[in-house]
Scaffold this active site. Structure first.
Site, PDB file in Angstrom:
ATOM      1  N   GLY A  46      43.622  38.535  40.800  1.00  0.00           N
ATOM      2  CA  GLY A  46      42.731  37.377  40.804  1.00  0.00           C
ATOM      3  C   GLY A  46      41.787  37.455  39.626  1.00  0.00           C
ATOM      4  N   GLN A  51      34.648  35.761  34.324  1.00  0.00           N
ATOM      5  CA  GLN A  51      35.104  37.068  33.835  1.00  0.00           C
ATOM      6  C   GLN A  51      35.643  37.009  32.405  1.00  0.00           C
ATOM      7  OE1 GLN A  51      37.397  37.844  37.739  1.00  0.00           O
ATOM      8  NE2 GLN A  51      36.904  39.877  36.999  1.00  0.00           N
ATOM      9  N   CYS A  88      38.060  45.629  40.713  1.00  0.00           N
ATOM     10  CA  CYS A  88      37.784  44.389  39.975  1.00  0.00           C
ATOM     11  C   CYS A  88      38.020  44.645  38.489  1.00  0.00           C
ATOM     12  CB  CYS A  88      36.326  43.989  40.213  1.00  0.00           C
ATOM     13  SG  CYS A  88      35.818  42.518  39.317  1.00  0.00           S
ATOM     14  N   LEU A  89      38.655  43.690  37.825  1.00  0.00           N
ATOM     15  CA  LEU A  89      38.909  43.860  36.391  1.00  0.00           C
ATOM     16  C   LEU A  89      37.604  43.960  35.595  1.00  0.00           C
ATOM     17  CD1 LEU A  89      41.919  41.425  35.782  1.00  0.00           C
ATOM     18  CD2 LEU A  89      41.966  43.892  36.161  1.00  0.00           C
ATOM     19  N   HIS A 130      36.624  37.526  47.296  1.00  0.00           N
ATOM     20  CA  HIS A 130      36.166  38.280  46.114  1.00  0.00           C
ATOM     21  C   HIS A 130      35.991  37.354  44.905  1.00  0.00           C
ATOM     22  CE1 HIS A 130      36.599  42.010  43.381  1.00  0.00           C
ATOM     23  NE2 HIS A 130      36.636  40.995  42.555  1.00  0.00           N
ATOM     24  N   GLU A 131      36.996  36.519  44.651  1.00  0.00           N
ATOM     25  CA  GLU A 131      36.936  35.646  43.468  1.00  0.00           C
ATOM     26  C   GLU A 131      35.853  34.577  43.615  1.00  0.00           C
ATOM     27  OE1 GLU A 131      38.309  36.682  40.877  1.00  0.00           O
ATOM     28  OE2 GLU A 131      39.576  38.125  41.903  1.00  0.00           O
ATOM     29  N   HIS A 134      32.486  35.758  42.675  1.00  0.00           N
ATOM     30  CA  HIS A 134      32.224  35.783  41.228  1.00  0.00           C
ATOM     31  C   HIS A 134      31.537  34.486  40.763  1.00  0.00           C
ATOM     32  CE1 HIS A 134      33.940  39.428  39.540  1.00  0.00           C
ATOM     33  NE2 HIS A 134      35.093  39.256  40.171  1.00  0.00           N
TER      34      HIS A 134
HETATM   35 ZN    ZN Z   1      36.477  40.722  40.513  1.00  0.00          ZN
END
Ligand code: ZN
Length: 151
Positions: A46, A51, A88-89, A130-131, A134
């Site tokens: 995701g 991000q 998380c990236l 989670h997304e 963000h």
């Molecule tokens: Zn993330």
């Protein structure tokens, strides 16, 4: 398509609230495709636009069931709870247990401007939660459950 540079923890942009998308245009469609490509390149499931440095309410997800592109997503229903070890990236090399709903229902607009609904359970519910966090400047590390010390 192009791979975009990922913002990582410590970058103040990740803490900002993203704005709603008002118009779907060529630039936005390109961004969605770039986000997917960037996510695949980094082995993610995701990615939110913030991000890659764009403060718009856009998320892409692919947990292995095909890609979905969500514009202005909103959680309209949450049920149950589950604990999942997240990463998380934008928070490289960290993992932690987070409590999330077991099931969520999310309304969003697709890339054609049509209203859609997706219901996610298990990993999909984790990923959606989670997304969407963000988009409000929240990272999973804010929600990690302290490890219980067993005596
Ligand atoms: Zn993330």
């Amino acid at each position: 398509m192009a791979i975009r540079k990922l913002r990582v923890e410590g970058d103040s942009m990740l803490r900002k609230k993203s704005r709603e998308v008002e118009k779907i245009d060529g630039r936005l469609l390109e961004l969605l495709n770039d986000m997917l490509e960037t996510m695949y390149e980094n082995d993610g499931v995701g990615l939110a636009a913030v991000q890659v440095g764009i403060l718009r309410r856009i998320v892409v997800i692919n947990i292995g069931e095909g890609p979905i592109k969500l514009i202005n997503p909103v959680i309209v229903e949450k049920t149950g709870s589950q604990i999942f070890t997240e990463g998380c990236l934008s928070v490289p090399d960290k993992n932690g247990d987070v409590e999330r709903p077991e099931k969520v229902v999310v309304k969003y607009m697709d890339e054609n401007g049509e209203n859609q609904t997706v219901a996610g359970e298990g990993l999909m519910a984790v990923c959606l939660s989670h997304e969407l966090d963000h988009l409000n400047g929240i990272l999973f590390i804010d929600k990690v459950i302290e490890e219980d010390i067993n005596e």
